[in-house]
Design an enzyme around this catalytic site. Sequence first.
Site, mmCIF file in Angstrom:
data_model
loop_
_atom_site.group_PDB
_atom_site.id
_atom_site.type_symbol
_atom_site.label_atom_id
_atom_site.label_comp_id
_atom_site.label_asym_id
_atom_site.label_seq_id
_atom_site.Cartn_x
_atom_site.Cartn_y
_atom_site.Cartn_z
ATOM 1 C CE LYS A 142 1.872 1.732 5.545
ATOM 2 N NZ LYS A 142 1.204 0.272 6.033
ATOM 3 C CD GLU A 196 -2.705 -1.100 2.830
ATOM 4 O OE1 GLU A 196 -3.496 -0.313 2.714
ATOM 5 O OE2 GLU A 196 -2.278 -1.885 3.560
ATOM 6 N NE ARG A 222 3.613 -8.865 10.210
ATOM 7 C CZ ARG A 222 2.955 -7.604 10.656
ATOM 8 N NH1 ARG A 222 1.753 -7.630 11.172
ATOM 9 N NH2 ARG A 222 3.719 -6.627 10.669
#
Length: 761
Positions: free
Chosen positions: A456, A231, A446
Amino acid sequence: ARSTLGPALDKATGTLLYNAAARLRDPKHLSFLVGYIARREILTDLQLSAALEYVRSHPLEPLDTADFEQACGVGVCVTPEQIEEVVEAVISKHRAELLAERYHFNMGLLMGEARSRLRWADGKTIKNEVDLQVLHLLGPKTEADLEKKPKAAKARLIPAERQKVAVVENGEVGTETRSLLEQLRGEALKFHKPGENYKTEGYVVTPNTMALLKQHLAITGGQVRTRFPPEPNGILHIGHAKAINFNFGYAKANGGVCFLRYDDTNPEKEEEKYFTAIREMVEWLGYQPYAVTHASDYFDQLYTWALELIRRGQAYVCHQKVEEIKGHNPPPSPWRDRPVEESLLLFEDMRKGKFGEGEATLRMKLVMEDGKMDPVAYRVKFTPHHRTGDKWCIYPTYDYTHCLCDSIEHITHSLCTKEFQARRSSYFWLCNALDVYCPVQWEYGRLNLLYTVVSKRKIIRLVETGAVRDWDDPRLFTLTALRRRGFPPEAINNFCARVGARDRMGWGRWMHPLANVVTQAVLQVGVTVAQATMEPHLLEACAREVLNEQAPRAMAVLEPLKVTISNFPAPKALEVLVPNFPADESRSFHKVPFQSTVYIEETDFREEADKGYKRLAPGQPVGLRHAGYVIAVQNVIKDASGRVIELEVICTKSDVAEKPKAFIHWVSEPLVCEVRLYERLFLHKNPEDTSEVPGGFLSDLNPDSLRVLHNALVDSSVLSARPFDKFQFERLGYFSVDPDSKEGKMVFNRTVTLKEDPGKA
């Protein structure tokens, strides 16, 4: 089986029945296989394995019975005479080696060749025949035959992590660690082959699947295709490095291609700087995208498919508020069964901007693994898009966009992290609901690091509060921050490879909805979906390994102490040759001046030498690295407060002086520079864990995470260095030129120390 064979089943038949039930992935073929076993037409495990492979490779009904029987050896009878004849031919072929090596010969080779010629023969019968004929040829074993064969000495191999291979991709030649490529190549991960999606457990086969796969193969030519779909609303971090390595690496290792596709479906948070930084980081890690695409490239097609989904009765316009449909047990939508024509009209009204944000959504009719019901496909957002402008006021969601973009680009392996496992059912459902090519989604664990945050939102808070300067602050673990600190891309790639080896690549496969694949998964194919949470010092170790080979040496003094050589042997400065790589002096030298005034580290001098202290002190000389001289203190000069500010020394050539206990680094005619020394940004391993840090991550900041030395000195050999150039400052660590450097004042970031701090391990 009992209806055919009666109540008593022999052990061999029972074993075959058990294996068929345990290994068959699609139960609709179970009665078909049981019939062959019960009728004694499938008699061996070899035949059963062939039968299972056949039904897996032919998912559509009806099966071709004649083709199936031929593939499984049904009705094939291998006589003892045939076995005897084939074994005799194989032994004749290897007769000379057998006579020379006798029973030390690899008998498995004989078995393998005989089995390859007699595919459906019983293995035990072949082995007995081999043993019999070998005994006839060689006679009984002697004492020499019983002795163990000495093992041949193996050539020492370079560690896999350090082997580099050149890879040509899209016209670019790059290097990649062999260990990563080997882990990703071919059968290593048990992935399906392109076009064989239906062989993957959990993959949904429809009447159109085989035709769509045939079209897919015609377009791709059987090439592996992956994609990295970030993204563009933030900077990539260390976790993304694993995703980049696995997506690009798997494609590269298997002769395929990888797309860089921006998931730009949320225009409120997207900025051009993120698009630029993402591609820059992908290329910095050594990968070239096959194509750079955007989800927005396909907005028209996605909208057309949304209309088709409504027409097929698989989507509807809903007016529930966002807060009403949050969580795992929201109330069913009262608009779920509204007429198709009504939803088509309302969806058109959404597109024309007749609904406000939050007043209407398009939802798909399915229930996901996590219990989420009817995920949203489109929502209203009155925000101009950076690429399409104000053409759209409705934007597709990840759940709707992702699989369809994969389908459009004919992705073969949709590799994503484990949190997307709950979206797998919607992935398959949506492709099949629209009758379009359906890729296979594979999940992996992950990569997380301790002592940091990567979200973020939290990095933005750190920037806003002044805890860090920006996204590229070297104390963070964003990729831009790691580059600025001086971590080479090869070190990050090696780290990802080693993490992969540590958790067996973190890849997994589901079995059925009851098989909750988690870190301790046992329902797997070779590997797990383990989530890797690593210590930063493991990444630092990878950096040291690479920098030791790449970073030329220089000398710098962080906290200078002036030294005057009273008997300097020349009227002007001498030139000293310093090897750029002392372990391999063939890799060039640089020159540094050596004159009567030099500077050493304050910590390399003590007025009193304690036991075990080997550096400079009154009565204890030291050597100056590379200079060929030993210095001894004659006078210690202090300021009014008693602080040592200068030493007066005499020098003696090393070849005539007594060998000193230590050699220290120094600079002469140096450049003044700024040096930034970094430590961990947070005090605790898990700053986001409120049980560990009750006050929240902002309360856990390390006050000593940055120390700036404004008047450090470095030798003049680095004068032409550019931002991101790397050096090993002898005895101090690895340093990188910071972009803040300007003419007359260079700035260096310490990447890592020369050795790991035992307290941090």
